[in-house]
Design a protein around this motif. Structure first.
Motif, PDB file in Angstrom:
ATOM      1  N   LEU A 253      10.049  11.634  -9.763  1.00 22.23           N
ATOM      2  CA  LEU A 253      10.355  10.237 -10.058  1.00 22.23           C
ATOM      3  C   LEU A 253      11.509   9.746  -9.189  1.00 22.23           C
ATOM      4  N   ASN A 254      12.523  10.582  -9.026  1.00 24.41           N
ATOM      5  CA  ASN A 254      13.666  10.218  -8.177  1.00 24.41           C
ATOM      6  C   ASN A 254      13.244  10.062  -6.717  1.00 24.41           C
ATOM      7  N   LEU A 255      12.361  10.959  -6.266  1.00 22.91           N
ATOM      8  CA  LEU A 255      11.891  10.889  -4.886  1.00 22.91           C
ATOM      9  C   LEU A 255      11.057   9.632  -4.652  1.00 22.91           C
ATOM     10  N   ARG A 256      10.249   9.260  -5.640  1.00 19.35           N
ATOM     11  CA  ARG A 256       9.461   8.034  -5.515  1.00 19.35           C
ATOM     12  C   ARG A 256      10.360   6.818  -5.350  1.00 19.35           C
ATOM     13  N   HIS A 257      11.364   6.726  -6.210  1.00 19.75           N
ATOM     14  CA  HIS A 257      12.292   5.597  -6.130  1.00 19.75           C
ATOM     15  C   HIS A 257      13.013   5.584  -4.779  1.00 19.75           C
ATOM     16  N   THR A 258      13.414   6.765  -4.330  1.00 17.91           N
ATOM     17  CA  THR A 258      14.119   6.853  -3.052  1.00 17.91           C
ATOM     18  C   THR A 258      13.246   6.392  -1.896  1.00 17.91           C
ATOM     19  N   ALA A 259      11.966   6.832  -1.881  1.00 10.47           N
ATOM     20  CA  ALA A 259      11.064   6.500  -0.778  1.00 10.47           C
ATOM     21  C   ALA A 259      10.724   5.015  -0.739  1.00 10.47           C
ATOM     22  N   VAL A 260      10.482   4.433  -1.902  1.00 18.52           N
ATOM     23  CA  VAL A 260      10.134   3.010  -1.947  1.00 18.52           C
ATOM     24  C   VAL A 260      11.335   2.154  -1.564  1.00 18.52           C
ATOM     25  N   LYS A 261      12.505   2.508  -2.090  1.00 20.79           N
ATOM     26  CA  LYS A 261      13.701   1.736  -1.754  1.00 20.79           C
ATOM     27  C   LYS A 261      14.096   1.948  -0.287  1.00 20.79           C
TER      28      LYS A 261
ATOM     29  N   ALA B 118       2.937  18.471  -3.752  1.00 23.47           N
ATOM     30  CA  ALA B 118       2.884  17.215  -4.500  1.00 23.47           C
ATOM     31  C   ALA B 118       1.769  16.305  -4.004  1.00 23.47           C
ATOM     32  N   ILE B 119       1.301  16.501  -2.776  1.00 23.05           N
ATOM     33  CA  ILE B 119       0.162  15.768  -2.229  1.00 23.05           C
ATOM     34  C   ILE B 119      -0.720  16.745  -1.471  1.00 23.05           C
ATOM     35  N   ASP B 120      -2.030  16.443  -1.399  1.00 23.71           N
ATOM     36  CA  ASP B 120      -2.928  17.301  -0.632  1.00 23.71           C
ATOM     37  C   ASP B 120      -3.017  16.810   0.806  1.00 23.71           C
ATOM     38  N   GLY B 121      -3.844  17.464   1.597  1.00 22.28           N
ATOM     39  CA  GLY B 121      -3.942  17.125   3.009  1.00 22.28           C
ATOM     40  C   GLY B 121      -4.456  15.715   3.254  1.00 22.28           C
ATOM     41  N   PHE B 122      -5.461  15.294   2.455  1.00 22.91           N
ATOM     42  CA  PHE B 122      -6.018  13.951   2.638  1.00 22.91           C
ATOM     43  C   PHE B 122      -4.966  12.895   2.352  1.00 22.91           C
ATOM     44  N   ARG B 123      -4.246  13.052   1.245  1.00 21.44           N
ATOM     45  CA  ARG B 123      -3.239  12.065   0.883  1.00 21.44           C
ATOM     46  C   ARG B 123      -2.070  12.080   1.872  1.00 21.44           C
ATOM     47  N   PHE B 124      -1.779  13.249   2.395  1.00 18.90           N
ATOM     48  CA  PHE B 124      -0.740  13.329   3.430  1.00 18.90           C
ATOM     49  C   PHE B 124      -1.132  12.482   4.638  1.00 18.90           C
ATOM     50  N   MET B 125      -2.388  12.599   5.069  1.00 10.20           N
ATOM     51  CA  MET B 125      -2.851  11.835   6.232  1.00 10.20           C
ATOM     52  C   MET B 125      -2.834  10.340   5.957  1.00 10.20           C
ATOM     53  N   GLU B 126      -3.215   9.944   4.743  1.00  4.76           N
ATOM     54  CA  GLU B 126      -3.214   8.526   4.397  1.00  4.76           C
ATOM     55  C   GLU B 126      -1.794   7.954   4.394  1.00  4.76           C
ATOM     56  N   MET B 127      -0.866   8.701   3.834  1.00  4.34           N
ATOM     57  CA  MET B 127       0.516   8.228   3.794  1.00  4.34           C
ATOM     58  C   MET B 127       1.134   8.232   5.191  1.00  4.34           C
ATOM     59  N   ASN B 128       0.765   9.217   5.976  1.00  6.25           N
ATOM     60  CA  ASN B 128       1.265   9.266   7.350  1.00  6.25           C
ATOM     61  C   ASN B 128       0.702   8.103   8.161  1.00  6.25           C
ATOM     62  N   ARG B 129      -0.544   7.710   7.859  1.00  5.88           N
ATOM     63  CA  ARG B 129      -1.140   6.561   8.556  1.00  5.88           C
ATOM     64  C   ARG B 129      -0.357   5.292   8.280  1.00  5.88           C
ATOM     65  N   MET B 130       0.167   5.161   7.061  1.00  2.50           N
ATOM     66  CA  MET B 130       0.983   3.993   6.743  1.00  2.50           C
ATOM     67  C   MET B 130       2.268   3.988   7.576  1.00  2.50           C
TER      68      MET B 130
ATOM     69  N   THR C  62       0.833  -1.203   0.000  1.00  2.31           N
ATOM     70  CA  THR C  62       0.000   0.000   0.000  1.00  2.31           C
ATOM     71  C   THR C  62       0.867   1.252   0.000  1.00  2.31           C
ATOM     72  N   TRP C  63       1.927   1.237   0.789  1.00  5.43           N
ATOM     73  CA  TRP C  63       2.831   2.386   0.849  1.00  5.43           C
ATOM     74  C   TRP C  63       3.441   2.674  -0.526  1.00  5.43           C
ATOM     75  N   ALA C  64       3.932   1.653  -1.187  1.00  4.75           N
ATOM     76  CA  ALA C  64       4.534   1.842  -2.518  1.00  4.75           C
ATOM     77  C   ALA C  64       3.498   2.365  -3.502  1.00  4.75           C
ATOM     78  N   ARG C  65       2.290   1.845  -3.422  1.00  2.00           N
ATOM     79  CA  ARG C  65       1.221   2.299  -4.317  1.00  2.00           C
ATOM     80  C   ARG C  65       0.893   3.766  -4.058  1.00  2.00           C
ATOM     81  N   GLN C  66       0.865   4.156  -2.799  1.00  4.94           N
ATOM     82  CA  GLN C  66       0.589   5.551  -2.468  1.00  4.94           C
ATOM     83  C   GLN C  66       1.704   6.476  -2.968  1.00  4.94           C
ATOM     84  N   VAL C  67       2.947   6.051  -2.752  1.00  3.14           N
ATOM     85  CA  VAL C  67       4.084   6.871  -3.186  1.00  3.14           C
ATOM     86  C   VAL C  67       4.057   7.073  -4.693  1.00  3.14           C
TER      87      VAL C  67
END
Length: 304
Positions: A108-116, A175-187, A87-92
């Motif tokens: 794109l670089n930030l996505r790769h960095t966060a998932v790895k 790059a993300i709104d408040g709702f998506r921030f909360m969802e990613m923070n929940r992960m 779920t985290w990778a999908r969100q990122v």
């Protein structure tokens, strides 16, 4: 974790042969002790092994239940880590969008960095749970990050802190709104909870008194059973006592094999296989081509 549906005779002998021989030796000693010493003064009362056997059955059963509860909780925790990792990778990958202050290439670089970085978190957590010296997490974070997190007493927690900084930066840059921030923070909160639960199991020692007294009482039970049956069946009591003792010793050993679920044992939770599976899934989601091979089954019986 054992995956074979059949129990090999060789595994039984290698796992229980040592104390089976000691069990037989104890029965021989108990028989001759009763034959030439105890029986000269009195007949060993049958009530002792009767009461002790009943008490031991409950005691061993309780120990095994508690051991299995530890193992099963550990397996559920790492099952949740698998789901949350995907779920985290999908969100990122799908929740983040480029903005005025964040170009497509930088995103794109930030996505790769966060998932790895998350893969690094998993390997660091596994290293801690297994008390290992192998620093596999260093492959998935930058040398600068690696140097910083290695300064922390809890490396995997330090890696999670970088993930919190990552989503905060995404939010500040639009790059993300408040709702998506909360969802990613929940992960991230979920990962912290699962990390803490794993550490609780790994760092909580199963009371040594349970194992010590259970083993001691089993040996007393074996000796008393051999002595009582010796008065009725003679030398056959050695075999009878050894058989009864073997059943109790094996049952108790099965439970003890589950007490430390994160140990690299055939009966433990397969952290190698789980982390490798998550690693493969996440790298494929990133579109990587250099994908590691799945962890292989050992001797067709178990996987670590």
């Amino acid at each position: 974790m054992l995956i074979s549906k059949n129990v090999r005779i060789g595994r039984i002998i290698s796992g229980t042969g040592r104390y089976a021989m000691f069990d037989l030796l104890i029965c021989v000693v108990a028989f001759f002790l009763n034959e030439y010493v105890v029986s000269q003064y009195f007949a060993f009362p049958a009530v002792i092994p009767t009461i002790l056997g009943t008490a031991l059955a409950f005691f061993v059963g309780f120990n095994n239940n508690q051991s299995y509860d530890r193992w099963w909780e550990a397996r559920k925790i790492w099952g949740a880590i698998v789901n949350d990792s995907r779920t985290w990778a999908r969100q990122v990958i799908h929740y983040t969008t480029a903005s005025e202050s964040l170009s497509e290439q930088e995103l794109l670089n930030l996505r790769h960095t966060a998932v790895k970085r998350h893969i690094a978190f998993l390997y660091a957590l596994k290293k801690n749970l297994r008390k290992s010296d192998v620093k596999e997490h260093g492959r998935y974070i930058s040398p600068e990050e690696f140097a910083e997190v290695e300064k922390a007493a809890n490396v995997h927690n330090a890696i999670l802190s970088y993930q919190s900084t990552f989503i905060e930066d995404l939010y500040q840059r639009g790059a993300i709104d408040g709702f998506r921030f909360m969802e990613m923070n929940r992960m991230i909160v979920n990962f912290c909870d699962e990390m803490g639960k794993s550490e609780r199991i790994a760092n909580t020692v199963f009371p040594t008194t349970y194992n010590y007294y259970t083993r001691s009482f089993i040996w007393i039970f074996i000796i008393s059973t051999t002595m009582v049956t010796a008065n009725a069946i003679g030398y056959w009591s050695i075999l009878f006592g050894a058989l009864v003792g073997y059943v109790f010793l094996t049952t108790h050993s099965v439970g003890q094999a589950l007490v430390n679920p994160f140990e690299p044992l055939p009966t433990g939770v397969p952290l190698d296989q789980i982390t490798r599976t998550i690693e493969i899934n996440l790298l494929q989601m990133l579109g990587e081509t250099d994908i590691p091979e799945p962890v292989q089954i050992i001797d067709g019986d178990y996987i670590l």
